[in-house]
Design a protein around this motif. Structure first.
Motif, PDB file in Angstrom:
ATOM      1  N   UNK A  31       0.839  -1.206   0.000  1.00  0.00           N
ATOM      2  CA  UNK A  31       0.000   0.000   0.000  1.00  0.00           C
ATOM      3  C   UNK A  31       0.873   1.254   0.000  1.00  0.00           C
ATOM      4  N   UNK A  32       1.857   1.286   0.867  1.00  0.00           N
ATOM      5  CA  UNK A  32       2.744   2.450   0.960  1.00  0.00           C
ATOM      6  C   UNK A  32       3.485   2.662  -0.364  1.00  0.00           C
ATOM      7  N   UNK A  33       3.983   1.592  -0.964  1.00  0.00           N
ATOM      8  CA  UNK A  33       4.685   1.700  -2.248  1.00  0.00           C
ATOM      9  C   UNK A  33       3.778   2.288  -3.320  1.00  0.00           C
ATOM     10  N   UNK A  34       2.556   1.811  -3.396  1.00  0.00           N
ATOM     11  CA  UNK A  34       1.606   2.334  -4.393  1.00  0.00           C
ATOM     12  C   UNK A  34       1.324   3.820  -4.166  1.00  0.00           C
ATOM     13  N   UNK A  35       1.117   4.209  -2.910  1.00  0.00           N
ATOM     14  CA  UNK A  35       0.843   5.610  -2.602  1.00  0.00           C
ATOM     15  C   UNK A  35       2.061   6.485  -2.877  1.00  0.00           C
ATOM     16  N   UNK A  36       3.255   6.003  -2.572  1.00  0.00           N
ATOM     17  CA  UNK A  36       4.476   6.784  -2.852  1.00  0.00           C
ATOM     18  C   UNK A  36       4.573   7.076  -4.353  1.00  0.00           C
ATOM     19  N   UNK A  37       4.380   6.043  -5.168  1.00  0.00           N
ATOM     20  CA  UNK A  37       4.456   6.219  -6.623  1.00  0.00           C
ATOM     21  C   UNK A  37       3.381   7.182  -7.115  1.00  0.00           C
ATOM     22  N   UNK A  38       2.178   7.046  -6.582  1.00  0.00           N
ATOM     23  CA  UNK A  38       1.078   7.918  -6.979  1.00  0.00           C
ATOM     24  C   UNK A  38       1.373   9.377  -6.621  1.00  0.00           C
ATOM     25  N   UNK A  49       5.044  21.014  -5.424  1.00  0.00           N
ATOM     26  CA  UNK A  49       6.255  20.792  -4.641  1.00  0.00           C
ATOM     27  C   UNK A  49       5.976  20.659  -3.153  1.00  0.00           C
ATOM     28  N   UNK A  50       4.881  21.259  -2.682  1.00  0.00           N
ATOM     29  CA  UNK A  50       4.599  21.256  -1.246  1.00  0.00           C
ATOM     30  C   UNK A  50       3.211  20.664  -0.997  1.00  0.00           C
ATOM     31  N   UNK A  51       3.171  19.731  -0.045  1.00  0.00           N
ATOM     32  CA  UNK A  51       1.903  19.171   0.406  1.00  0.00           C
ATOM     33  C   UNK A  51       1.755  19.529   1.877  1.00  0.00           C
ATOM     34  N   UNK A  52       0.658  20.181   2.214  1.00  0.00           N
ATOM     35  CA  UNK A  52       0.361  20.515   3.605  1.00  0.00           C
ATOM     36  C   UNK A  52      -0.659  19.512   4.124  1.00  0.00           C
ATOM     37  N   UNK A  53      -0.362  18.870   5.237  1.00  0.00           N
ATOM     38  CA  UNK A  53      -1.240  17.826   5.757  1.00  0.00           C
ATOM     39  C   UNK A  53      -2.602  18.351   6.187  1.00  0.00           C
ATOM     40  N   UNK A  78       3.751  10.141   3.393  1.00  0.00           N
ATOM     41  CA  UNK A  78       4.754  11.186   3.167  1.00  0.00           C
ATOM     42  C   UNK A  78       6.050  10.856   3.904  1.00  0.00           C
ATOM     43  N   UNK A  79       5.949  10.287   5.107  1.00  0.00           N
ATOM     44  CA  UNK A  79       7.152   9.881   5.838  1.00  0.00           C
ATOM     45  C   UNK A  79       7.923   8.814   5.081  1.00  0.00           C
ATOM     46  N   UNK A  80       7.208   7.939   4.376  1.00  0.00           N
ATOM     47  CA  UNK A  80       7.872   6.916   3.559  1.00  0.00           C
ATOM     48  C   UNK A  80       8.645   7.580   2.420  1.00  0.00           C
ATOM     49  N   UNK A  81       8.084   8.628   1.844  1.00  0.00           N
ATOM     50  CA  UNK A  81       8.805   9.373   0.814  1.00  0.00           C
ATOM     51  C   UNK A  81      10.038  10.057   1.402  1.00  0.00           C
ATOM     52  N   UNK A  82       9.898  10.589   2.607  1.00  0.00           N
ATOM     53  CA  UNK A  82      11.033  11.213   3.293  1.00  0.00           C
ATOM     54  C   UNK A  82      12.139  10.178   3.510  1.00  0.00           C
ATOM     55  N   UNK A  83      11.768   8.987   3.955  1.00  0.00           N
ATOM     56  CA  UNK A  83      12.747   7.911   4.178  1.00  0.00           C
ATOM     57  C   UNK A  83      13.478   7.532   2.898  1.00  0.00           C
ATOM     58  N   UNK A  84      12.793   7.632   1.768  1.00  0.00           N
ATOM     59  CA  UNK A  84      13.395   7.307   0.472  1.00  0.00           C
ATOM     60  C   UNK A  84      14.208   8.465  -0.108  1.00  0.00           C
ATOM     61  N   UNK A  85      14.223   9.612   0.561  1.00  0.00           N
ATOM     62  CA  UNK A  85      14.921  10.774   0.026  1.00  0.00           C
ATOM     63  C   UNK A  85      14.137  11.476  -1.072  1.00  0.00           C
ATOM     64  N   UNK A  86      12.845  11.219  -1.167  1.00  0.00           N
ATOM     65  CA  UNK A  86      12.008  11.818  -2.211  1.00  0.00           C
ATOM     66  C   UNK A  86      11.145  12.947  -1.668  1.00  0.00           C
ATOM     67  N   UNK A  97       5.235  19.221   3.735  1.00  0.00           N
ATOM     68  CA  UNK A  97       6.239  18.329   3.162  1.00  0.00           C
ATOM     69  C   UNK A  97       6.666  18.842   1.782  1.00  0.00           C
ATOM     70  N   UNK A  98       7.962  18.945   1.578  1.00  0.00           N
ATOM     71  CA  UNK A  98       8.521  19.321   0.285  1.00  0.00           C
ATOM     72  C   UNK A  98       8.743  18.040  -0.504  1.00  0.00           C
ATOM     73  N   UNK A  99       8.038  17.898  -1.616  1.00  0.00           N
ATOM     74  CA  UNK A  99       8.121  16.680  -2.422  1.00  0.00           C
ATOM     75  C   UNK A  99       9.202  16.858  -3.485  1.00  0.00           C
ATOM     76  N   UNK A 100      10.123  15.918  -3.517  1.00  0.00           N
ATOM     77  CA  UNK A 100      11.231  15.970  -4.470  1.00  0.00           C
ATOM     78  C   UNK A 100      11.007  14.912  -5.540  1.00  0.00           C
ATOM     79  N   UNK A 101      10.218  15.257  -6.550  1.00  0.00           N
ATOM     80  CA  UNK A 101       9.986  14.269  -7.594  1.00  0.00           C
ATOM     81  C   UNK A 101      11.248  14.024  -8.384  1.00  0.00           C
ATOM     82  N   UNK A 102      12.198  14.956  -8.302  1.00  0.00           N
ATOM     83  CA  UNK A 102      13.588  14.702  -8.692  1.00  0.00           C
ATOM     84  C   UNK A 102      14.402  14.974  -7.436  1.00  0.00           C
ATOM     85  N   UNK A 103      15.403  14.159  -7.194  1.00  0.00           N
ATOM     86  CA  UNK A 103      16.318  14.446  -6.086  1.00  0.00           C
ATOM     87  C   UNK A 103      17.103  15.713  -6.434  1.00  0.00           C
TER      88      UNK A 103
END
Length: 179
Positions: A31-38, A49-53, A78-86, A97-103
């Motif tokens: 589930x987390x993997x699917x949501x991260x990709x989405x 670039x920014x998602x506010x909870x 979002x924490x899973x994306x943070x853990x992945x460096x994304x 949260x600042x989303x890095x669709x490119x590192x």
């Protein structure tokens, strides 16, 4: 297939259990993997670039099945994306949260390619020209979040590829490329 504007949503978006954090570890990991990709795909295509909870985010609810992600689920994905460096939390309270669709390194590479493709190797540009100038139209750099851009530029400055010049305001900061 359901769409959000022009964005095509994956099939799982219409499956109610995916809007509830799953208790079984293997299922939750999928589930987390699917949501991260989405989230990454949606943010890239919509240039978000920014998602506010605390603010409604289009992906976090599906009116067609009357489901919304809980605050806990939003933060988990979002924490899973943070853990992945994304992604990176912008505050200690994990509200933005600042989303890095490119590192950052990938953004730096895009800047170098942009400079070379436009013959700007020994040129000076303002930061705003890179973000919203004529040359950047039609590129991924057009509309880039200023924080992300500045971090990529500072990385390139550290590598000796450019020099950042401070202006009297943020609008007149300049960059001298030296490739």
């Amino acid at each position: 297939m359901q769409k959000l504007g022009e964005f095509k949503l994956p099939n799982f978006f219409n499956y109610p259990p995916y809007f509830t954090l799953q208790p079984v570890r293997e299922t939750r990991e999928k589930q987390i993997q699917l949501w991260k990709e989405l989230i990454i795909d949606f943010c890239r295509t919509q240039k978000i670039f920014v998602i506010a909870l605390e603010v409604d985010f289009p992906l976090f609810s599906n009116a067609a099945i009357e489901r919304s992600l809980s605050h806990e689920a939003r933060e988990a994905f979002l924490s899973a994306l943070v853990s992945d460096g994304r992604a990176e939390w912008m505050d200690k309270g994990h509200r933005k949260c600042l989303v890095l669709w490119h590192r950052i390194q990938d953004w730096a590479d895009l800047i170098i390619n942009f400079v070379k493709e436009n013959g700007l190797e020994d040129s000076v540009m303002t930061v705003e020209e890179i973000r919203s100038g004529v040359e950047s139209r039609g590129t991924e750099l057009h509309g880039i979040d200023r924080t992300v851009l500045m971090r990529a530029l500072k990385l390139l400055e550290h590598k000796g590829k450019l020099v950042i010049f401070k202006g009297t305001s943020a609008d007149d900061e300049g960059v001298k490329f030296s490739l």
